[in-house]
Enzyme design. Sequence first.
Site, PDB file in Angstrom:
ATOM      1  N   THR A   1      -1.455   5.981   2.539  1.00 26.57           N
ATOM      2  CA  THR A   1      -2.752   5.317   2.645  1.00 26.57           C
ATOM      3  C   THR A   1      -2.820   4.445   3.891  1.00 26.57           C
ATOM      4  O   THR A   1      -1.814   4.163   4.532  1.00 26.57           O
ATOM      5  CB  THR A   1      -3.047   4.442   1.410  1.00 26.57           C
ATOM      6  OG1 THR A   1      -2.096   3.364   1.372  1.00 26.57           O
ATOM      7  CG2 THR A   1      -2.951   5.241   0.133  1.00 26.57           C
TER       8      THR A   1
ATOM      9  N   LEU B   1       0.868  -1.179   0.000  1.00 23.21           N
ATOM     10  CA  LEU B   1       0.000   0.000   0.000  1.00 23.21           C
ATOM     11  C   LEU B   1       0.904   1.228   0.000  1.00 23.21           C
ATOM     12  O   LEU B   1       1.981   1.213   0.603  1.00 23.21           O
ATOM     13  CB  LEU B   1      -0.895   0.027   1.254  1.00 23.21           C
ATOM     14  CG  LEU B   1      -2.001  -1.025   1.374  1.00 23.21           C
ATOM     15  CD1 LEU B   1      -2.675  -0.911   2.741  1.00 23.21           C
ATOM     16  CD2 LEU B   1      -3.037  -0.876   0.269  1.00 23.21           C
ATOM     17  N   ASP B   2       0.460   2.285  -0.665  1.00 19.85           N
ATOM     18  CA  ASP B   2       1.228   3.525  -0.674  1.00 19.85           C
ATOM     19  C   ASP B   2       1.400   4.043   0.760  1.00 19.85           C
ATOM     20  O   ASP B   2       0.521   3.866   1.612  1.00 19.85           O
ATOM     21  CB  ASP B   2       0.521   4.593  -1.505  1.00 19.85           C
ATOM     22  CG  ASP B   2       0.439   4.226  -2.975  1.00 19.85           C
ATOM     23  OD1 ASP B   2       1.206   3.352  -3.411  1.00 19.85           O
ATOM     24  OD2 ASP B   2      -0.408   4.821  -3.679  1.00 19.85           O
ATOM     25  N   ARG B   3       2.508   4.709   0.989  1.00 18.12           N
ATOM     26  CA  ARG B   3       2.830   5.183   2.338  1.00 18.12           C
ATOM     27  C   ARG B   3       1.725   6.044   2.967  1.00 18.12           C
ATOM     28  O   ARG B   3       1.414   5.873   4.150  1.00 18.12           O
ATOM     29  CB  ARG B   3       4.161   5.933   2.320  1.00 18.12           C
ATOM     30  CG  ARG B   3       4.620   6.351   3.702  1.00 18.12           C
ATOM     31  CD  ARG B   3       6.073   6.746   3.751  1.00 18.12           C
ATOM     32  NE  ARG B   3       6.512   6.860   5.147  1.00 18.12           N
ATOM     33  CZ  ARG B   3       7.769   6.998   5.539  1.00 18.12           C
ATOM     34  NH1 ARG B   3       8.733   7.048   4.634  1.00 18.12           N
ATOM     35  NH2 ARG B   3       8.079   7.084   6.818  1.00 18.12           N
TER      36      ARG B   3
END
Length: 231
Positions: free
Chosen positions: A71, A67-69
């Site tokens: 999010t 997951l993107d940082r």
Amino acid sequence: MSKILSNKDNLQVLYEDNHIIIINKRAGDIVQGDKTGDTPLSEVVKSYIKEKYNKPGNVYLGVAHRLDRPTTGVIVFSKTSKALPRLNKLFAEKDAKKTYWALVKQMPPKTEDTLVHWLKKNPKNNKSTAHTKEISDGKKAILHYKVLKTLDNYYLIEVALETGRHHQIRSQLSSIGSPIKGDLKYGFDRSNPDASISLHARTLSFVHPVSNDMIHVEAPLPKDPLWDACL
């Protein structure tokens, strides 16, 4: 299975067995180590396992997806080398079903729709641009969205991914004029106080890689008045 089993060291464990562990990722946590040198979530989970089970030596932990940082939400790790390739296959073949919740200020053109774009990543600024027609080096991206709730100044959107591309939800929603709250990179006008973006991996469903049981996990929303209004 959405009950939080552990909140030790602010780590929210949503599900755990001998082969897998599922975490509710916080904004700002990086899944794996990067050039920042910040302690990644994978190492935090290893420490949790080592202490909980009093394990000597190194603890095995496999990263099946990311997951993107900025999010938040559901992320699963493998605790055994047996489970990891099977988890990888689940995600690669899109057999793991994920839904995301996003908060946007601008109402999308339709209350429900399927978006198809070709995304091109620019490594220099770590950003993906969405194109409505096929382009060279572009990767086809498909998602389905629907507006779940109208809040005072925002809209709650549920997103189901058909493909898993770099910054796909962020780029595609921005391309239809509905950038995610706090996402300066994709056109929102101001950041969130904690540098997060209002994108949450809400649910994850898949067949367990070893037991073949159906696993369904729902991640509690971040503690925030706006997210609270979504329930």
